[in-house]
Write an enzyme that holds these catalytic residues in place. Structure first.
Site, PDB file in Angstrom:
ATOM      1  N   ARG A 113       0.849  -1.188   0.000  1.00 35.57           N
ATOM      2  CA  ARG A 113       0.000   0.000   0.000  1.00 35.57           C
ATOM      3  C   ARG A 113       0.894   1.251   0.000  1.00 35.57           C
ATOM      4  NH1 ARG A 113      -5.016   1.745  -1.244  1.00 35.57           N
ATOM      5  NH2 ARG A 113      -6.089   2.855   0.405  1.00 35.57           N
ATOM      6  N   THR A 385      -9.762   0.315  -9.328  1.00 36.36           N
ATOM      7  CA  THR A 385      -8.736  -0.558  -8.787  1.00 36.36           C
ATOM      8  C   THR A 385      -8.716  -1.729  -9.747  1.00 36.36           C
ATOM      9  OG1 THR A 385      -9.254   0.256  -6.596  1.00 36.36           O
ATOM     10  CG2 THR A 385      -8.253  -1.894  -6.657  1.00 36.36           C
ATOM     11  N   THR A 403      -3.982  -0.751  -7.140  1.00 37.41           N
ATOM     12  CA  THR A 403      -4.764   0.458  -7.439  1.00 37.41           C
ATOM     13  C   THR A 403      -3.926   1.714  -7.586  1.00 37.41           C
ATOM     14  OG1 THR A 403      -6.634   1.795  -6.638  1.00 37.41           O
ATOM     15  CG2 THR A 403      -5.145   0.959  -4.970  1.00 37.41           C
ATOM     16  N   ASN A 405      -6.043   4.345  -7.051  1.00 38.01           N
ATOM     17  CA  ASN A 405      -7.210   4.962  -6.437  1.00 38.01           C
ATOM     18  C   ASN A 405      -8.185   5.385  -7.524  1.00 38.01           C
ATOM     19  OD1 ASN A 405      -8.916   5.650  -4.428  1.00 38.01           O
ATOM     20  ND2 ASN A 405      -7.973   7.602  -3.941  1.00 38.01           N
ATOM     21  N   ASP A 427      -7.575   8.501   0.288  1.00 36.05           N
ATOM     22  CA  ASP A 427      -8.147   7.402   1.080  1.00 36.05           C
ATOM     23  C   ASP A 427      -7.909   7.600   2.579  1.00 36.05           C
ATOM     24  OD1 ASP A 427      -9.528   5.929  -0.729  1.00 36.05           O
ATOM     25  OD2 ASP A 427      -8.041   4.360  -0.989  1.00 36.05           O
ATOM     26  N   SER A 456      -7.729   0.991   3.242  1.00 38.86           N
ATOM     27  CA  SER A 456      -8.194   0.510   1.935  1.00 38.86           C
ATOM     28  C   SER A 456      -9.420  -0.387   2.120  1.00 38.86           C
ATOM     29  CB  SER A 456      -7.064  -0.299   1.289  1.00 38.86           C
ATOM     30  OG  SER A 456      -7.514  -0.977   0.147  1.00 38.86           O
ATOM     31  N   SER A 457     -10.080  -0.679   1.009  1.00 38.78           N
ATOM     32  CA  SER A 457     -11.167  -1.674   1.028  1.00 38.78           C
ATOM     33  C   SER A 457     -10.810  -2.912   0.216  1.00 38.78           C
ATOM     34  CB  SER A 457     -12.443  -1.074   0.427  1.00 38.78           C
ATOM     35  OG  SER A 457     -12.960  -0.099   1.270  1.00 38.78           O
ATOM     36  N   GLY A 477     -13.380  -1.575  -7.005  1.00 37.60           N
ATOM     37  CA  GLY A 477     -14.683  -0.989  -6.670  1.00 37.60           C
ATOM     38  C   GLY A 477     -14.720  -0.164  -5.399  1.00 37.60           C
ATOM     39  N   GLY A 478     -13.573   0.291  -4.879  1.00 39.99           N
ATOM     40  CA  GLY A 478     -13.578   1.143  -3.675  1.00 39.99           C
ATOM     41  C   GLY A 478     -14.352   0.479  -2.551  1.00 39.99           C
TER      42      GLY A 478
END
Ligand code: GLY
Length: 573
Positions: A113, A385, A403, A405, A427, A456-457, A477-478
């Site tokens: 990340r 992403t 990603t 973002n 984010d 993050s998701s 897809g966030g």
């Protein structure tokens, strides 16, 4: 004597470099032709399979495994190809998470990340009146976190079999000779041209005076040179030397803050994957700084004791139950989740049966829930992403979500280096405790601090059945990522669907705030009406996620599926 030694040394150097880079699989008449390729949505393969956002990335991943690589080799090569052919989200200027399970049962979680630069601070996006300036956290140089992807690729290499120089060669070749654009890619580039021109300080290949058309060839010479520096110098070819200098020069031209020190000090981190049981299956997913694994565990476990299959697929009863689980899980997100190196995330409690049973104690199957009655908050995230799922012949499984973002990140192309930077700083909660312009709320857990990784998701996920590999899955897809993975797993386990059907079925999404259920256009009209009668607000929207997955069938064949929603494509042998 010294002369002979020098000549022998030179020869062995040439042979070494040649041997490592002689991996010529790209071009007309070769295994992967970037000028002639097709999307393949389904495939049942005997030994190995890849499902990703782009046919060229899936094909390269499959060929790499055919030539002796394993799923980790394929993950490295395919991600690098995505960085060339899928500039929306494939990247070397962003970050991601890789979740792997080796055939011997070893679990691997690599966190690459992006991180906040050392000059970042929690109020960096506030103006003099304390108002959040979302333009700065979302567009241009200041929006970029320190990229993590290249460090992630080298952390993955430890588990791979082939030399890195070979694994990066297909990406270099495609960047150098170009690839033809699909209709969707041409439209996407036309849509973002102006924003890229505005956020970049030098000319670049994405911006041209005429419109992009299907069949156009996109050649990326500067990106090829950057990839070659990584090929020759390893991780330092990105984080130090010429590439790092080009990134910092770009930052200086555009008031960004990523420094040479930030780049030199960036490291991928190993995270212990999260693991829990669901209806006789072991589900493995990613730990913080992603919220994805915890949210997935919460939603699955909140609905586990209900007979969803008796309720029926996307009936009022099953959807309403799942909405209420989604609402409750997302309400926990901003309050309790952030980078675990900076904030103590109560992972065990959040995933425990006792906590989750209590969380559902006010669930009423006859009444729509109300988010105002449920505490905590959530952060708005971009949805661009990309995910890839891989299984090799030995049974190694790899799920990678990566990603920039936003689509095309902060839209800044690094001058002379040819790649886009992320806008992952958005984010973070730009203003802790206060709703941003999207009505979303962030918490202290995810406030900006130098070196911290933004929440993050992303939810790369593996599932075992009777302790044997069963499913590799994930999606972009966030904030809709965990709900998409949740629904695909329920479709497979509770509703007995094939992976392809499970992925393509219409999705719905509730994330606590806003208090509404987003539905795809093909969501069942009767169910929609019944939920509205109960008091739910349903809002139609475009597609949710682009889920790519592979199931290992009882006959050991790999059933690979790519989401109908994009150019996603499978390959294998
Ligand atoms: N930027 C999307 C995510 O990390 O969830």
């Amino acid at each position: 004597m010294r002369k002979i030694l020098l000549i022998v040394g030179l020869f062995s150097l040439i042979a070494h470099v040649h041997g490592q880079t002689n991996f010529s699989i790209i071009g007309p008449g070769k295994e992967v032709n970037p000028f002639l390729y097709a999307v393949q949505k389904r495939g049942e393969f005997k030994q190995a399979a890849v499902s990703s956002a782009h046919p060229l990335a899936s094909m390269v991943g499959a060929v790499v495994m055919k030539k002796g690589g394993n799923a980790f080799d394929a993950a490295i090569a395919a991600q690098l190809v995505l960085a060339v052919v899928y500039p929306n989200a494939g990247n070397i200027g962003g970050g991601g998470f890789l979740l792997g399970r080796k055939a011997n049962g070893e679990l691997i979680g690599i966190d690459y990340r992006e991180a906040a630069p050392e000059k970042a601070n929690r109020d960096m996006y506030l103006d003099n009146n304390g108002n959040a300036q979302l333009n700065l956290s979302q567009n241009g140089h200041l929006a970029s976190g320190i990229p993590g992807t290249v460090a992630g690729l080298f952390a993955t290499l430890v588990h791979a079999k082939l030399p890195f120089a070979q694994l990066i060669q297909p990406a270099i070749d495609i960047a150098e000779m170009g690839y033809v654009l699909t209709e969707k890619e041409a439209a996407s580039l036309n849509g973002v041209k102006e924003a890229i021109a505005k956020s970049s300080t030098q000319s670049n290949v994405f911006v041209k005076s005429t419109k992009w058309k299907v069949g156009d060839t996109l050649v990326q010479k500067e990106l090829a040179s950057t990839l070659k520096r990584i090929q020759q110098e390893g991780q330092k070819g990105f984080y130090e030397g010429r590439t790092a200098e080009l990134i910092v020069a770009e930052m200086q031209r555009g008031n960004g803050i990523v420094s040479l020190n930030d780049l030199k000090n960036y490291q991928a981190k190993m995270r212990t994957p999260l693991s829990f049981n669901y209806k006789g299956h072991q589900v493995i997913s990613f730990a913080p700084p992603s919220s994805g694994g915890i949210l997935l565990a919460q939603m699955l476990k909140m609905t586990e004791r209900y007979p969803l299959n008796k309720y029926g697929f996307q009936t009022k009863k099953s959807v309403q139950l799942m909405i209420e689980a989604e609402r409750r899980a997302y309400a926990d997100r901003a309050a309790f989740m952030g980078d675990p190196d900076f904030f103590k995330v109560p992972v065990k409690t959040l995933m425990s049966d006792a906590y989750l049973t209590k969380r559902m104690s006010d669930y009423d199957s006859e009444k729509a829930g109300v988010s105002a009655d449920i505490k905590a908050g959530v952060i708005k995230e971009s949805e661009e992403t990309t995910h890839l799922s891989i299984v090799d012949a030995q049974g190694n499984m790899v799920a990678v979500t990566t990603t920039l973002n936003n689509s095309y990140g902060c839209r800044t192309v690094v001058g002379g280096a040819g790649f886009l930077l992320n806008n992952e700083m958005d984010d973070f909660s730009v203003k802790p405790g206060v709703p941003n312009m999207y009505g979303a709320i962030g918490g202290e857990a995810n406030a900006i601090q130098p070196g911290k990784r933004m929440l993050s998701s992303m939810t790369p996920t593996l599932v075992l059945k009777e302790n044997k590999p069963f499913l590799v899955i994930g999606t972009p897809g966030g904030t809709t990522i965990p709900t998409s993975v949740y629904q695909a797993i329920v479709n497979i386990i509770d509703f007995n669907m094939s992976v392809g059907d499970a992925i393509d079925k219409p999705k719905f999404h509730h994330q606590w705030l806003p208090d509404e259920v987003m539905i795809e256009n093909d969501f069942d009209a009767d169910t929609k009406e019944q939920l509205q009668k109960m008091g739910y607000k349903l809002t139609a929207r475009g597609s949710i996620g682009r889920t790519d997955g592979i199931i290992l069938l009882p006959n050991k064949r790999r059933d690979a599926a790519a989401d109908k929603r994009g150019d996603d494509s499978v390959a294998g042998f």
